[in-house]
Design a protein around this motif. Structure first.
Motif, short mmCIF file in Angstrom:
data_model
loop_
_atom_site.label_atom_id
_atom_site.label_comp_id
_atom_site.label_asym_id
_atom_site.label_seq_id
_atom_site.Cartn_x
_atom_site.Cartn_y
_atom_site.Cartn_z
N ARG A 129 -79.35 -10.21 -35.49
CA ARG A 129 -78.45 -10.29 -34.34
C ARG A 129 -77.64 -9.01 -34.16
O ARG A 129 -77.57 -8.16 -35.06
N ASP A 183 -80.45 -20.92 -30.64
CA ASP A 183 -80.03 -19.53 -30.79
C ASP A 183 -80.35 -18.64 -29.59
O ASP A 183 -79.91 -17.49 -29.54
N THR A 224 -73.99 -20.17 -29.80
CA THR A 224 -74.63 -20.76 -30.97
C THR A 224 -73.63 -20.91 -32.12
O THR A 224 -72.77 -20.05 -32.32
N GLN A 233 -79.60 -13.59 -27.46
CA GLN A 233 -78.88 -14.58 -28.27
C GLN A 233 -77.95 -15.44 -27.42
O GLN A 233 -77.25 -14.94 -26.53
#
Length: 292
Positions: free
Chosen positions: A140, A71, A87, A83
């Motif tokens: 996120r 991630d 991913t 991030q």
């Protein structure tokens, strides 16, 4: 920033609808003033009271766990928690994080030892019992937490249970800071209705709430009043609030694609009854074993 949002819904930003959390550091040494303010406001914001080295160790530990599943963008320093744009993993819930990655020793040391426990022992004036389960949030960009009371998730034990929301590193508004609804700990109608349910108890939850009250922060505000209060959090800060303090988080709008790292933990007097879902070496959480 001209617009703050939660779950994609815009806050009303007039001074009567949106403002800053106030610090309680000036009364930190007085248990009775802290208790009175908690009763009145439903929250305490404490600036820079946690060990910064421990917080940094936690941040690195969490980033390493996220990196282990792909991630984290390895083009940047690990501790920045940027991030990985490629991913394939979905956004994890706190229970999902616990099952897949778990809380490591650095996290446990921060939240179950030292200054955190010292504060709650001082606040309650007696021995403290933390819930064993640790809610790790890795939020996120584009994600946030909807409006809710914590009681609906963990109300089978002490009515003196309190939540610590701990930013693991700086969490400015633009990266998804937490917000609380001023006065919501006194919204008796809401507390006696939605705020009295148990998400795992069908008899108390006939409308089958999944936990949140609404995704729209303005909806609850228009129904019951209050201002949404938030701030730019720094490493070492701590936000504490009651089981009936309505809260949500701002959408993470990090321009750097940074994952917001924070930890939720709960504390109560050791003599009080404890919610069986969140204690032990392997808490049952919201599994079938928790259903009523």
């Amino acid at each position: 920033m001209s617009e703050w949002t939660s779950c994609g819904y815009s806050f009303e930003l007039s001074p009567s609808k949106f403002g800053e959390l106030r610090s309680s550091n000036e009364i930190l040494g007085n248990r009775y003033k802290l208790q009175k303010r908690m009763q009145e406001d439903g929250y305490l914001l404490l600036r820079q009271i946690l060990d910064l080295d421990l917080v940094e160790n936690c941040r690195l530990e969490l980033a390493e766990k996220l990196d282990s599943i792909g991630d984290i963008d390895q083009r940047y320093p690990l501790i920045d928690a940027i991030q990985n744009p490629e991913t394939q993993n979905a956004q994890m819930s706190a229970t999902g994080f616990a099952k897949k990655l778990g809380a490591g020793p650095a996290v446990r040391k921060l939240v179950h030892e030292g200054k955190m426990i010292d504060f709650y022992t001082h606040f309650f004036g007696q021995s403290v019992r933390p819930l064993d389960f640790v809610w790790v949030r890795s939020m996120r960009v584009g994600h946030s937490a909807p409006c809710h009371y914590d009681w609906v998730y963990m109300g089978r034990g002490s009515n003196r249970l309190l939540t610590s929301w701990t930013p693991i590193g700086s969490v400015p508004k633009i990266e998804g800071a937490l917000a609380v609804l001023e006065g919501s700990n006194h919204f008796d109608e809401l507390i006696q209705g939605y705020g009295s349910i148990d998400v795992d108890d069908q008899s108390s939850n006939p409308h089958k709430f999944k936990g949140s009250y609404t995704k729209n922060p303005v909806e609850v505000q228009r129904q019951f009043g209050g201002r949404w209060l938030t701030t730019d959090f720094q490493a070492g800060d701590l936000l504490i609030f009651t089981m009936h303090t309505m809260h949500c988080s701002l959408d993470n709008q990090s321009p750097d694609n940074r994952i917001r790292l924070s930890i939720d933990t709960r504390y109560q007097p050791a003599i009080d009854q404890v919610d069986e879902r969140w204690v032990g070496d392997d808490p049952i959480a919201h599994s079938d074993a928790a259903k009523r």
